[in-house]
Design a protein around this motif. Structure first.
Motif, mmCIF file in Angstrom:
data_model
loop_
_atom_site.group_PDB
_atom_site.id
_atom_site.type_symbol
_atom_site.label_atom_id
_atom_site.label_comp_id
_atom_site.label_asym_id
_atom_site.label_seq_id
_atom_site.Cartn_x
_atom_site.Cartn_y
_atom_site.Cartn_z
ATOM 1 N N SER A 131 -41.997 -8.957 -18.186
ATOM 2 C CA SER A 131 -42.201 -7.768 -17.364
ATOM 3 C C SER A 131 -41.835 -6.500 -18.132
ATOM 4 O O SER A 131 -42.542 -5.479 -18.054
ATOM 5 N N ASP A 132 -40.742 -6.556 -18.886
ATOM 6 C CA ASP A 132 -40.346 -5.391 -19.685
ATOM 7 C C ASP A 132 -41.403 -5.062 -20.732
ATOM 8 O O ASP A 132 -41.706 -3.889 -20.984
ATOM 9 N N ASP A 133 -41.969 -6.108 -21.337
ATOM 10 C CA ASP A 133 -42.990 -5.881 -22.365
ATOM 11 C C ASP A 133 -44.299 -5.372 -21.760
ATOM 12 O O ASP A 133 -45.031 -4.619 -22.414
ATOM 13 N N GLU A 167 -48.059 -4.461 -9.705
ATOM 14 C CA GLU A 167 -47.120 -3.779 -10.575
ATOM 15 C C GLU A 167 -47.837 -3.158 -11.763
ATOM 16 O O GLU A 167 -47.498 -2.047 -12.204
ATOM 17 N N VAL A 168 -48.818 -3.871 -12.305
ATOM 18 C CA VAL A 168 -49.579 -3.340 -13.435
ATOM 19 C C VAL A 168 -50.301 -2.063 -13.033
ATOM 20 O O VAL A 168 -50.282 -1.059 -13.756
ATOM 21 N N ARG A 170 -49.542 0.054 -10.630
ATOM 22 C CA ARG A 170 -48.578 1.137 -10.428
ATOM 23 C C ARG A 170 -48.101 1.704 -11.760
ATOM 24 O O ARG A 170 -47.942 2.927 -11.919
ATOM 25 N N CYS A 171 -47.866 0.816 -12.717
ATOM 26 C CA CYS A 171 -47.380 1.254 -14.022
ATOM 27 C C CYS A 171 -48.449 2.064 -14.759
ATOM 28 O O CYS A 171 -48.144 3.079 -15.395
ATOM 29 N N LEU A 172 -49.690 1.661 -14.667
ATOM 30 C CA LEU A 172 -50.774 2.412 -15.298
ATOM 31 C C LEU A 172 -50.883 3.815 -14.698
ATOM 32 O O LEU A 172 -51.050 4.803 -15.420
ATOM 33 N N GLU A 173 -50.767 3.896 -13.384
ATOM 34 C CA GLU A 173 -50.830 5.199 -12.729
ATOM 35 C C GLU A 173 -49.675 6.090 -13.211
ATOM 36 O O GLU A 173 -49.860 7.287 -13.477
ATOM 37 N N LYS A 174 -48.499 5.505 -13.333
ATOM 38 C CA LYS A 174 -47.319 6.243 -13.785
ATOM 39 C C LYS A 174 -47.519 6.842 -15.169
ATOM 40 O O LYS A 174 -46.993 7.926 -15.479
#
Length: 217
Positions: A131-133, A167-168, A170-174
């Motif tokens: 998840s961290d990677d 989660e992916v 959301r992270c891309l949007e961030k």
């Protein structure tokens, strides 16, 4: 026990397998990306395929004579057998602008020759790293892409029903990406996303300052 990736790829040949179904979606999205992604003044688009395997996501699309895509591609795959298969296929299809590197896709340096890219393929990656990677890799994508560049990614549903693709996304949007499409076929664990980099985040580091982004599990 180390997974036999050559054997794993054999499921692509079964038209009813989840891999074959995912491949169809990914290739469809790639065709769209190669029309809508930005390009160089001469019309060429630079493409990176992370953990490319045999290149099945990319090579048949680039060889599509009906479209005549002008693409300079770098496929990165650590497994020597798989990378050689990709290299042989590219040569057989006459794709002289495709380079296949037998190298560790977790090392940013391997991508230097084709950055900033216009399209990045991250298929079969997020399900095989921590998840961290995943977060680190997504944070690095803006370093590897030009503004307007497109990333195509996959992440499968887990056995317990949890959907980590949320989660992916959301992270891309961030990290400055806008969602162009998200495919989650009914009755399938496949999740395929296509996101476009809206702007380089202010914190994005230059490519030469990044080193390692993930370790394949």
């Amino acid at each position: 026990m180390t997974k036999n990736w050559a054997q794993w790829h054999e499921d692509y040949d079964n038209p009813n397998s989840w891999l074959a179904q995912r491949l169809e979606i990914v290739q469809r999205d790639l065709r769209r990306a190669l029309v809508h992604a930005p390009c160089d003044p001469d019309g060429t688009r630079r493409l990176i395929s992370i953990c490319a395997g045999e290149g099945r996501d990319v090579l048949p699309v680039l060889a599509d004579d009906d479209h005549g895509y002008a693409v300079r591609a770098l496929l990165v795959e650590l497994d020597q057998n798989l990378s050689q298969r990709a290299r042989t296929t590219a040569a057989t299809l006459g794709l002289s602008n495709v380079e296949v590197a037998t190298a560790d896709a977790g090392e940013v340096e391997v991508y230097r020759s084709v950055t900033p890219a216009h399209v990045i393929m991250a298929c079969g990656v997020f399900g095989n790293i921590s998840s961290d990677d995943i977060q680190r890799t997504i944070a690095t994508l803006p370093v590897l892409l030009t503004v307007g560049g497109i990333v195509i990614w996959t992440r499968g549903l887990l056995d317990n029903g949890y959907d980590p693709s949320l989660e992916v996304r959301r992270c891309l949007e961030k990290h400055g990406f806008a969602e162009l499409s998200f495919s989650s076929p009914a009755g399938s664990r496949n999740r395929v996303g296509m996101h476009q980099l809206s702007a380089h985040p202010a914190y994005a580091a230059p490519v030469h300052s990044c080193t390692r982004i993930f370790d394949f599990l």
